[in-house]
Design a protein around this motif. Structure first.
Motif, PDB file in Angstrom:
ATOM      1  N   LEU A   1     -36.909 -26.816 -52.089  1.00  0.00           N
ATOM      2  CA  LEU A   1     -35.934 -25.649 -51.914  1.00  0.00           C
ATOM      3  C   LEU A   1     -34.743 -26.175 -51.941  1.00  0.00           C
ATOM      4  O   LEU A   1     -33.895 -25.213 -52.537  1.00  0.00           O
ATOM      5  N   MET A   2     -34.190 -27.419 -51.709  1.00  0.00           N
ATOM      6  CA  MET A   2     -32.832 -27.929 -52.012  1.00  0.00           C
ATOM      7  C   MET A   2     -32.546 -27.905 -53.293  1.00  0.00           C
ATOM      8  O   MET A   2     -31.341 -27.281 -53.727  1.00  0.00           O
ATOM      9  N   PRO A   3     -33.264 -28.374 -54.218  1.00  0.00           N
ATOM     10  CA  PRO A   3     -33.037 -28.259 -55.725  1.00  0.00           C
ATOM     11  C   PRO A   3     -32.850 -26.852 -56.174  1.00  0.00           C
ATOM     12  O   PRO A   3     -32.161 -26.717 -57.260  1.00  0.00           O
ATOM     13  N   GLN A   4     -33.296 -25.886 -55.716  1.00  0.00           N
ATOM     14  CA  GLN A   4     -33.205 -24.597 -56.151  1.00  0.00           C
ATOM     15  C   GLN A   4     -31.640 -24.204 -56.153  1.00  0.00           C
ATOM     16  O   GLN A   4     -31.125 -23.578 -57.029  1.00  0.00           O
TER      17      GLN A   4
ATOM     18  N   ARG B   1     -31.490 -16.015 -48.336  1.00  0.00           N
ATOM     19  CA  ARG B   1     -31.064 -14.685 -48.706  1.00  0.00           C
ATOM     20  C   ARG B   1     -30.297 -14.731 -49.922  1.00  0.00           C
ATOM     21  O   ARG B   1     -30.528 -14.295 -50.908  1.00  0.00           O
ATOM     22  N   ARG B   2     -29.412 -15.853 -49.885  1.00  0.00           N
ATOM     23  CA  ARG B   2     -28.654 -16.123 -51.100  1.00  0.00           C
ATOM     24  C   ARG B   2     -29.319 -16.590 -52.423  1.00  0.00           C
ATOM     25  O   ARG B   2     -29.301 -16.071 -53.322  1.00  0.00           O
ATOM     26  N   MET B   3     -30.347 -17.314 -52.060  1.00  0.00           N
ATOM     27  CA  MET B   3     -31.535 -17.747 -53.161  1.00  0.00           C
ATOM     28  C   MET B   3     -32.230 -16.621 -53.856  1.00  0.00           C
ATOM     29  O   MET B   3     -32.360 -16.498 -55.006  1.00  0.00           O
ATOM     30  N   HIS B   4     -32.585 -15.630 -52.990  1.00  0.00           N
ATOM     31  CA  HIS B   4     -33.364 -14.469 -53.336  1.00  0.00           C
ATOM     32  C   HIS B   4     -32.486 -13.397 -54.113  1.00  0.00           C
ATOM     33  O   HIS B   4     -32.968 -12.825 -55.001  1.00  0.00           O
ATOM     34  N   GLU B   5     -31.371 -13.529 -53.564  1.00  0.00           N
ATOM     35  CA  GLU B   5     -30.152 -12.518 -54.725  1.00  0.00           C
ATOM     36  C   GLU B   5     -30.146 -13.113 -55.872  1.00  0.00           C
ATOM     37  O   GLU B   5     -30.075 -12.126 -56.919  1.00  0.00           O
ATOM     38  N   ALA B   6     -30.340 -14.414 -55.990  1.00  0.00           N
ATOM     39  CA  ALA B   6     -30.035 -14.878 -57.261  1.00  0.00           C
ATOM     40  C   ALA B   6     -31.480 -14.918 -58.082  1.00  0.00           C
ATOM     41  O   ALA B   6     -31.229 -15.033 -59.360  1.00  0.00           O
ATOM     42  N   GLY B   7     -32.583 -14.825 -57.582  1.00  0.00           N
ATOM     43  CA  GLY B   7     -33.590 -14.962 -57.860  1.00  0.00           C
ATOM     44  C   GLY B   7     -34.226 -16.418 -57.930  1.00  0.00           C
ATOM     45  O   GLY B   7     -33.616 -17.173 -58.634  1.00  0.00           O
ATOM     46  N   PRO B   8     -35.322 -16.582 -57.109  1.00  0.00           N
ATOM     47  CA  PRO B   8     -35.729 -18.085 -56.810  1.00  0.00           C
ATOM     48  C   PRO B   8     -36.207 -18.578 -58.122  1.00  0.00           C
ATOM     49  O   PRO B   8     -36.073 -19.824 -58.230  1.00  0.00           O
ATOM     50  N   LYS B   9     -36.676 -17.932 -58.959  1.00  0.00           N
ATOM     51  CA  LYS B   9     -37.156 -18.667 -60.221  1.00  0.00           C
ATOM     52  C   LYS B   9     -36.047 -18.505 -61.407  1.00  0.00           C
ATOM     53  O   LYS B   9     -35.583 -17.469 -61.730  1.00  0.00           O
ATOM     54  N   VAL B  10     -35.701 -19.921 -61.913  1.00  0.00           N
ATOM     55  CA  VAL B  10     -34.508 -19.652 -62.626  1.00  0.00           C
ATOM     56  C   VAL B  10     -34.975 -19.869 -64.104  1.00  0.00           C
ATOM     57  O   VAL B  10     -35.976 -20.605 -64.729  1.00  0.00           O
ATOM     58  N   ASP B  11     -34.427 -19.044 -64.914  1.00  0.00           N
ATOM     59  CA  ASP B  11     -35.099 -18.889 -66.335  1.00  0.00           C
ATOM     60  C   ASP B  11     -34.720 -20.143 -67.318  1.00  0.00           C
ATOM     61  O   ASP B  11     -33.754 -20.860 -67.130  1.00  0.00           O
ATOM     62  N   GLY B  12     -35.831 -20.556 -67.937  1.00  0.00           N
ATOM     63  CA  GLY B  12     -35.607 -21.747 -68.662  1.00  0.00           C
ATOM     64  C   GLY B  12     -36.373 -23.180 -68.126  1.00  0.00           C
ATOM     65  O   GLY B  12     -36.637 -24.130 -68.833  1.00  0.00           O
ATOM     66  N   VAL B  13     -36.723 -22.772 -66.778  1.00  0.00           N
ATOM     67  CA  VAL B  13     -37.553 -23.971 -66.239  1.00  0.00           C
ATOM     68  C   VAL B  13     -39.105 -23.623 -66.057  1.00  0.00           C
ATOM     69  O   VAL B  13     -39.348 -22.243 -65.718  1.00  0.00           O
ATOM     70  N   THR B  14     -39.969 -24.276 -66.268  1.00  0.00           N
ATOM     71  CA  THR B  14     -41.403 -24.182 -66.188  1.00  0.00           C
ATOM     72  C   THR B  14     -41.780 -24.694 -64.576  1.00  0.00           C
ATOM     73  O   THR B  14     -41.760 -25.894 -64.333  1.00  0.00           O
ATOM     74  N   TYR B  15     -42.011 -23.468 -63.946  1.00  0.00           N
ATOM     75  CA  TYR B  15     -42.610 -24.122 -62.634  1.00  0.00           C
ATOM     76  C   TYR B  15     -43.996 -24.205 -62.189  1.00  0.00           C
ATOM     77  O   TYR B  15     -44.780 -23.421 -62.824  1.00  0.00           O
TER      78      TYR B  15
END
Length: 311
Positions: free
Chosen positions: A147-150, A217-231
């Protein structure tokens, strides 16, 4: 002279052969705790060799990110040597230790605000990239280390430096403040905010885990899955700290529950990070072209498989 040289070479051979032996890989969380108590500040085996250069097969060094109340010493006694044995350059940090802390050996991490810890991670990854010459890293995180690295990925430019991200016991939707059956019941009982207020005094990150926190809430506003990273997410149905465990599901990720196809795996929040099954999931995620079938064996909560009569 020839005889002397032969003798010298022969004497050196056992030492060289010993150096080539794979690192021991213990499967059990208790082993990690004992090691941390006897070897404070120690790097986990296989980690933080700053002379390591990534191979063509594994061009990204792996950065291991521990969970709340953990450290590099306690969290990665299993996965660090496993990854090193499989040819990865492995690095691990301890983050989130409050200034002037006087916990046992100052090895209780993850306690500062996640925004501050993310800056520690950013500095550590920059050091890893500079030392190895790599362009990106792979992340393997556990609990808070998912969660922190998000924050780093979303707001500090970490996405441009990251290829694969394997998240073990993630909680992108947070967790309840107590092991109550529903979010609604927790709110009805007034558990969330009082617990957050008390925890925040000694643990800056703790209120941030709670479902609906400003951090989430801030994380979800930005979208938790970041483009370009394979999760890849790795969850357990018996997670007693991530409630519900499905908080770890992430749209667009490969979501894995360790009990799917292996009912005897009773991994909880702790033992999941020390099991053979989780280890193979991590290896498969980092190198899908060399993926192997997942092992299935009994794993006990907290203790893992070390205490069981397994080969």
């Amino acid at each position: 002279m020839t005889a002397v040289l032969v003798g010298v070479v022969a004497a050196a051979l056992p030492a060289a052969a010993a150096e080539e032996q794979p690192l021991p890989v213990p499967y059990g969380f208790a082993t990690a705790v004992v090691h941390a108590a006897t070897s404070p500040y120690a790097d986990p085996p296989g980690a933080n060799d700053w002379s390591c250069r990534p191979s063509a097969e594994h061009p990204e060094p792996v950065v291991l990110v521990h969970g709340l109340l953990g450290s590099k010493t306690t969290n990665w006694r299993t996965m660090s040597p496993l990854l090193a044995n499989n040819g990865y350059c492995v690095f691990a940090l301890t983050y989130g230790v409050p200034p002037g802390a006087r916990y046992p050996q100052d090895q209780v991490g993850g306690l500062t605000r996640m925004e501050d810890s993310a800056r520690e991670l950013d500095a550590f990854v920059s050091r890893v990239l500079e030392a190895t010459g790599a362009e990106k890293v792979d992340l393997v995180g556990h609990s808070e280390g998912t969660l922190m690295p998000q924050y780093w990925l979303q707001f500090l430019g970490g996405a441009a430096k990251t290829d694969d991200y394997v998240a073990v016991t993630p909680l992108y939707d947070g967790t309840l403040a107590a092991p109550l059956p529903t979010k609604e019941l927790a709110e009805a009982l007034g558990v969330r905010e009082p617990a957050s207020a008390v925890a925040g005094v000694v643990c800056g990150s703790c209120p941030q885990f709670i479902s609906g926190s400003p951090y989430l809430r801030r994380m979800h506003e930005a979208g938790p899955k970041v483009d370009g990273v394979t999760y890849t997410t790795v969850m357990t149905r018996y997670d007693e700290l991530v409630v519900p465990y499905t908080s770890g599901r992430l749209d667009g990720a490969t979501n894995i529950v360790v009990q799917d196809g292996c009912a005897v795996d009773l991994s909880d929040h702790l033992s999941i990070i020390t099991s053979r099954r989780t280890g193979q999931i991590i290896l498969n995620a980092l190198d899908p072209g060399a993926a192997r079938p997942l092992p299935c064996e009994p794993v006990l909560p907290a203790l893992g498989s070390r205490v069981l009569p397994l080969a």
